[in-house]
Motif scaffolding. Structure first.
Motif, PDB file in Angstrom:
ATOM      1  N   THR A 163       0.815  -1.210   0.000  1.00 43.58           N
ATOM      2  CA  THR A 163       0.000   0.000   0.000  1.00 43.58           C
ATOM      3  C   THR A 163       0.854   1.268   0.000  1.00 43.58           C
ATOM      4  O   THR A 163       0.466   2.276  -0.604  1.00 43.58           O
ATOM      5  CB  THR A 163      -0.960  -0.006   1.211  1.00 43.58           C
ATOM      6  OG1 THR A 163      -0.237  -0.311   2.412  1.00 43.58           O
ATOM      7  CG2 THR A 163      -2.037  -1.051   1.013  1.00 43.58           C
ATOM      8  N   VAL A 180      -9.826   4.488   0.025  1.00 42.64           N
ATOM      9  CA  VAL A 180      -9.350   3.124   0.206  1.00 42.64           C
ATOM     10  C   VAL A 180     -10.555   2.200   0.135  1.00 42.64           C
ATOM     11  O   VAL A 180     -11.495   2.338   0.922  1.00 42.64           O
ATOM     12  CB  VAL A 180      -8.632   2.960   1.561  1.00 42.64           C
ATOM     13  CG1 VAL A 180      -8.223   1.502   1.779  1.00 42.64           C
ATOM     14  CG2 VAL A 180      -7.415   3.884   1.636  1.00 42.64           C
ATOM     15  N   ALA A 190      -3.326   0.902   4.328  1.00 42.40           N
ATOM     16  CA  ALA A 190      -3.451   2.032   3.409  1.00 42.40           C
ATOM     17  C   ALA A 190      -3.998   3.255   4.135  1.00 42.40           C
ATOM     18  O   ALA A 190      -3.548   4.383   3.906  1.00 42.40           O
ATOM     19  CB  ALA A 190      -4.347   1.655   2.235  1.00 42.40           C
ATOM     20  N   VAL A 242      -7.309   3.516  -3.955  1.00 42.76           N
ATOM     21  CA  VAL A 242      -6.506   2.301  -3.787  1.00 42.76           C
ATOM     22  C   VAL A 242      -7.472   1.165  -3.492  1.00 42.76           C
ATOM     23  O   VAL A 242      -8.105   1.125  -2.429  1.00 42.76           O
ATOM     24  CB  VAL A 242      -5.480   2.460  -2.643  1.00 42.76           C
ATOM     25  CG1 VAL A 242      -4.663   1.177  -2.488  1.00 42.76           C
ATOM     26  CG2 VAL A 242      -4.563   3.647  -2.910  1.00 42.76           C
ATOM     27  N   THR A 244      -8.055  -2.435  -2.466  1.00 48.99           N
ATOM     28  CA  THR A 244      -7.351  -3.523  -1.777  1.00 48.99           C
ATOM     29  C   THR A 244      -8.121  -4.840  -1.812  1.00 48.99           C
ATOM     30  O   THR A 244      -7.676  -5.821  -1.220  1.00 48.99           O
ATOM     31  CB  THR A 244      -7.097  -3.152  -0.305  1.00 48.99           C
ATOM     32  OG1 THR A 244      -8.338  -3.150   0.423  1.00 48.99           O
ATOM     33  CG2 THR A 244      -6.445  -1.787  -0.191  1.00 48.99           C
TER      34      THR A 244
END
Length: 347
Positions: A163, A180, A190, A242, A244
């Motif tokens: 991350t 996130v 993150a 981001v 994940t």
């Protein structure tokens, strides 16, 4: 050759069992590490279960490793006996290609050597950190700052750098808005890292169940993606997303949350293909990208950043005998937020 205790899976559908394995004799540039703690990563399960392709069994996994240098080769200069060190997802690379020379060994053109399941220089299959000892060439051994909680630091070697690397590459920091997607092992790191970098952080999770956790980790905002109003409310909001999550998502819906020149980066790795409509990218000149782990230089940078800001993962410490139950709980998303194995219990 050194014989050590470990836990391995004999096949793709086997449970983890105690075994003994051998570690190579130290070469001039090798370091023998007495492992103290090993993190449990969802990638360990994906690999053993062959979700990402066939592997050679039996296999010892684990690529979040911290320990003490027990012995060094005759030409080692970077580490000394007694040093507190770590090993992440890589144990070697060609070191001659353009990417390696740029310090991006994770993108080695000739194929980096993974900590487990890769063909090593001697033709054997690398075996990971669910064991008492490991031998690694000195250039791929990291210094673990003394200020970091020894029993919690191991997951930084995968979840942390996975991350950190995209946050750094896409310039997360003051004045940027970062979302996130998912608040698991990767997602919680993150949030911590993006917050420490100075970004305005939003968590996008399926339900509201983890909202208190997100706030405690440093998130400024939290939205449930099961609420269809979330996507309308947050349209054109973020500089960086981001993702994940290692499961299928409606990528077009998430891409529509990006501002002009925003980027969505995938660090989760679902086994199936994820479709995108290119017209979604045309809007706001959006980008969809992928990011792997970091190289050795950047991983050391991440460890030092975490030491500076007092960042470690939220962990649950377990004995080796609990590994199979831990894997079951990882698959059920029942961990807040990373398991760490006490390597003394492999003995």
């Amino acid at each position: 050759m050194l014989t050590v205790n470990a836990y391995a899976a004999a096949s793709a559908d086997a449970r983890l069992e105690p075994v003994t394995i051998t570690r190579r004799d130290l070469g001039p540039h090798d370091v023998l590490i007495a492992i103290a703690y090993a993190g449990v990563c969802h990638s360990d399960i994906h690999t053993v279960r062959e979700d990402w392709g066939p592997v050679t069994h039996p296999l010892v996994v684990g690529h979040e490793i911290v320990g003490i240098v027990a012995e060094v080769g005759s030409a080692v200069t970077k580490h000394a006996v007694g040093d507190r060190v770590g090993v992440g997802c890589l144990v070697n690379s060609c070191r001659t290609c353009e990417n390696c020379l740029a310090g991006e060994e994770q993108y080695c053109v000739n194929g980096a050597t993974g900590t487990y399941g890769s063909v090593d220089a001697d033709g054997t299959i690398t075996q990971g950190g669910y064991s008492t000892h490991v031998v690694v060439t000195e250039d791929f051994v990291l210094r673990v700052p003394e200020s970091l909680d020894y029993a919690a630091v191991a997951p930084l070697l995968c979840a942390g750098i996975t991350t950190y690397s995209p946050l750094r590459h896409w310039n997360a920091g003051p004045g940027t808005k970062v979302a996130v997607v998912g608040l698991g092992g990767l997602g919680h790191m993150a949030v911590k890292l993006a917050h420490a970098m100075g970004a305005e952080v939003t968590v996008l999770s399926r339900s509201l169940s983890k909202q208190p956790d997100a706030a405690a980790l440093g998130a400024d905002h939290y939205f449930a993606t099961e609420d269809p109003q979330t996507f309308a409310q947050l349209a054109n909001s973020f500089d960086l997303i981001v993702n994940t999550v290692s499961a299928p998502l409606d990528l077009d819906a998430y891409l529509a949350l990006l501002r002009l020149d925003g980027t969505m980066v995938n660090v989760g790795a679902p086994p199936q293909a994820l479709p995108i409509h290119v017209f979604t990218l045309f809007g706001n000149r959006r980008s969809f990208a992928g990011s792997s782990i970091g190289g050795i230089r950047e991983t050391q940078e991440m460890l030092d950043f975490c030491a500076e800001h007092g960042i470690v993962p939220d962990t649950e410490l377990i004995d080796a005998s609990y590994l199979n139950e831990a894997w079951d709980r990882v698959l059920a998303s029942d961990v807040r937020y990373r398991f760490v194995v006490d390597a003394a219990t492999f003995a």
